[in-house]
Structures are given as structure tokens and as C-alpha cells.
Design a protein around this motif. Structure first.
Motif, PDB file in Angstrom:
ATOM      1  N   ALA A 193       0.826  -1.207   0.000  1.00  0.00           N
ATOM      2  CA  ALA A 193       0.000   0.000   0.000  1.00  0.00           C
ATOM      3  C   ALA A 193       0.863   1.260   0.000  1.00  0.00           C
ATOM      4  O   ALA A 193       0.359   2.349  -0.252  1.00  0.00           O
ATOM      5  N   ARG A 194       2.135   1.093   0.311  1.00  0.00           N
ATOM      6  CA  ARG A 194       3.093   2.206   0.293  1.00  0.00           C
ATOM      7  C   ARG A 194       4.347   1.722  -0.413  1.00  0.00           C
ATOM      8  O   ARG A 194       4.525   0.524  -0.613  1.00  0.00           O
ATOM      9  N   GLU A 206       9.006   3.541   2.260  1.00  0.00           N
ATOM     10  CA  GLU A 206       8.129   4.164   3.258  1.00  0.00           C
ATOM     11  C   GLU A 206       7.682   3.200   4.354  1.00  0.00           C
ATOM     12  O   GLU A 206       6.969   3.606   5.258  1.00  0.00           O
ATOM     13  N   ILE A 207       8.096   1.948   4.271  1.00  0.00           N
ATOM     14  CA  ILE A 207       7.699   0.939   5.262  1.00  0.00           C
ATOM     15  C   ILE A 207       8.938   0.518   6.042  1.00  0.00           C
ATOM     16  O   ILE A 207       9.886  -0.008   5.473  1.00  0.00           O
ATOM     17  N   LEU A 265      10.846  -1.599   9.321  1.00  0.00           N
ATOM     18  CA  LEU A 265      10.701  -2.853  10.048  1.00  0.00           C
ATOM     19  C   LEU A 265       9.856  -2.645  11.305  1.00  0.00           C
ATOM     20  O   LEU A 265       9.105  -3.536  11.701  1.00  0.00           O
ATOM     21  N   HIS A 266       9.951  -1.459  11.891  1.00  0.00           N
ATOM     22  CA  HIS A 266       9.110  -1.172  13.055  1.00  0.00           C
ATOM     23  C   HIS A 266       7.636  -1.123  12.669  1.00  0.00           C
ATOM     24  O   HIS A 266       6.778  -1.575  13.430  1.00  0.00           O
ATOM     25  N   ASP A 267       7.324  -0.611  11.494  1.00  0.00           N
ATOM     26  CA  ASP A 267       5.936  -0.622  11.012  1.00  0.00           C
ATOM     27  C   ASP A 267       5.406  -2.057  10.981  1.00  0.00           C
ATOM     28  O   ASP A 267       4.289  -2.332  11.425  1.00  0.00           O
ATOM     29  N   ALA A 268       6.205  -2.955  10.424  1.00  0.00           N
ATOM     30  CA  ALA A 268       5.804  -4.364  10.333  1.00  0.00           C
ATOM     31  C   ALA A 268       5.656  -4.970  11.724  1.00  0.00           C
ATOM     32  O   ALA A 268       4.669  -5.653  12.011  1.00  0.00           O
ATOM     33  N   TYR A 269       6.633  -4.727  12.571  1.00  0.00           N
ATOM     34  CA  TYR A 269       6.587  -5.230  13.942  1.00  0.00           C
ATOM     35  C   TYR A 269       5.320  -4.755  14.657  1.00  0.00           C
ATOM     36  O   TYR A 269       4.576  -5.543  15.240  1.00  0.00           O
ATOM     37  N   ALA A 270       5.066  -3.452  14.600  1.00  0.00           N
ATOM     38  CA  ALA A 270       3.919  -2.881  15.310  1.00  0.00           C
ATOM     39  C   ALA A 270       2.593  -3.401  14.764  1.00  0.00           C
ATOM     40  O   ALA A 270       1.610  -3.499  15.514  1.00  0.00           O
ATOM     41  N   ALA A 271       2.559  -3.772  13.488  1.00  0.00           N
ATOM     42  CA  ALA A 271       1.323  -4.262  12.889  1.00  0.00           C
ATOM     43  C   ALA A 271       0.945  -5.659  13.377  1.00  0.00           C
ATOM     44  O   ALA A 271      -0.232  -5.997  13.413  1.00  0.00           O
ATOM     45  N   VAL A 272       1.931  -6.460  13.757  1.00  0.00           N
ATOM     46  CA  VAL A 272       1.633  -7.872  14.050  1.00  0.00           C
ATOM     47  C   VAL A 272       1.919  -8.319  15.485  1.00  0.00           C
ATOM     48  O   VAL A 272       1.464  -9.379  15.897  1.00  0.00           O
ATOM     49  N   GLY A 325      13.053   1.199  13.245  1.00  0.00           N
ATOM     50  CA  GLY A 325      12.505   2.339  12.529  1.00  0.00           C
ATOM     51  C   GLY A 325      13.466   2.937  11.513  1.00  0.00           C
ATOM     52  O   GLY A 325      13.066   3.690  10.626  1.00  0.00           O
ATOM     53  N   ARG A 326      14.751   2.608  11.625  1.00  0.00           N
ATOM     54  CA  ARG A 326      15.751   3.126  10.682  1.00  0.00           C
ATOM     55  C   ARG A 326      15.898   2.268   9.437  1.00  0.00           C
ATOM     56  O   ARG A 326      16.501   2.690   8.455  1.00  0.00           O
ATOM     57  N   THR A 327      15.397   1.043   9.472  1.00  0.00           N
ATOM     58  CA  THR A 327      15.560   0.130   8.348  1.00  0.00           C
ATOM     59  C   THR A 327      14.231  -0.020   7.623  1.00  0.00           C
ATOM     60  O   THR A 327      13.208  -0.281   8.248  1.00  0.00           O
ATOM     61  N   THR A 328      14.273   0.154   6.312  1.00  0.00           N
ATOM     62  CA  THR A 328      13.055   0.031   5.509  1.00  0.00           C
ATOM     63  C   THR A 328      13.045  -1.295   4.754  1.00  0.00           C
ATOM     64  O   THR A 328      14.077  -1.965   4.628  1.00  0.00           O
ATOM     65  N   ILE A 329      11.882  -1.617   4.223  1.00  0.00           N
ATOM     66  CA  ILE A 329      11.764  -2.799   3.366  1.00  0.00           C
ATOM     67  C   ILE A 329      12.657  -2.625   2.138  1.00  0.00           C
ATOM     68  O   ILE A 329      13.289  -3.581   1.679  1.00  0.00           O
TER      69      ILE A 329
END
Length: 148
Positions: A67-68, A72-73, A75-82, A125-129
Motif C-alpha cells: 500500500a506504500r 516508506e515501510i 521494520l518497526h511498522d511491520a513489527y507494530a502491525a503484528v 525504525g531506521r531500516t526500511t523494506i
């Protein structure tokens, strides 16, 4: 530690979607890469969708897409989602007030654990997909070159 493998599965799925960003992937395709069950993958993807990281289309030719953009995504985004709850487990039951260690250990550990959790969140939060994909493709290129 309270962290499950859901984060690794989520990051794997997001990286696959970034790798083949020109088309949607089915949960079965992602599950094949994970050597896992598509039902588990769909649950993880559902959490990622709820967090606004992926979207899906149904029917023939349907599947999952980012979706982004991958940059823009995090690793913290992924962690927080699951993941739910804290990273480091606290005492399951209150320690004894009759002991000087028992009376004070929770307060001391809370500061240490909170700082450690913040550090992990900041690092993720510093590492992106996109960063992971770039590193993964570099490794793949090295392996291919070595096999020639």
C-alpha cells in the motif's frame, strides 16, 4: 521475550511484495517462500492490511500488494502491525514485598526494559523494506556471481 515469529513472517511477506512490486502475489505464493501455511500468511497479511501496509484484491488475478512504497515501510511498522504487548516480559506475578529485592526489582527492571524496547523500536525504525530488498538482492547477485 514476548516477541513471536509474526514479525519475521510479516517482514518476509513485505519484502516479497516489494521484490515483485509489479504484480500482486497470492497468500499461497508467499506461503511457499516461507515454507508455511497460507492460512497463517493470510492472518499476518490481514494485520498488515489493518495497519495500512498492504492491500488486496479478490477474484481472478487478485492478490496482495504494498500500500506504500518499500522505502516508506520500516521494520518497526511491520513489527507494530503484528506484535502485541511489550517486547520484554515483566514478572508474571508480583514479587514478594517481604524481600528487599522483590520490593524493588520491578521498578529497576522497568527502566532498563523500557530503554531497551525504545532502542529496538528506534533501530527497527531506521531500516526500511527497500533497505532489506537492496541487501537481499546484493547477496543474491554475489551468490550468482560465485556460481558462474
Amino acid at each position: 521475550m514476548a516477541v513471536s515469529s509474526r514479525s519475521a513472517v510479516a517482514i518476509h511477506a513485505l519484502t516479497m511484495l516489494a521484490r515483485w512490486n509489479d504484480r500482486s502475489l497470492t497468500s499461497a505464493e508467499i506461503a511457499d517462500s516461507l515454507a508455511s501455511n497460507p492460512v497463517l500468511v493470510r492472518r499476518i497479511l490481514g494485520s498488515l492490511r489493518n495497519a495500512g501496509l498492504v492491500w488486496s484484491t479478490e477474484g481472478r488475478g487478485g492478490g496482495w500488494s504494498l500500500a506504500r512504497t518499500p522505502r516508506e515501510i520500516t521494520l518497526h511498522d511491520a513489527y507494530a502491525a503484528v506484535e502485541e504487548g511489550r517486547i520484554l516480559s515483566r514478572h508474571a506475578h508480583p514479587p514478594s514485598d517481604a524481600c528487599e529485592v522483590g520490593r524493588n526489582i520491578s521498578a529497576v527492571l522497568e527502566v532498563e526494559f523500557r530503554d531497551a524496547e525504545r532502542a529496538m523500536e528506534e533501530r527497527l525504525g531506521r531500516t526500511t523494506i527497500a533497505d532489506l530488498l537492496r541487501r537481499m538482492l546484493a547477496i543474491e547477485h554475489e551468490l550468482a556471481s560465485a556460481n558462474r
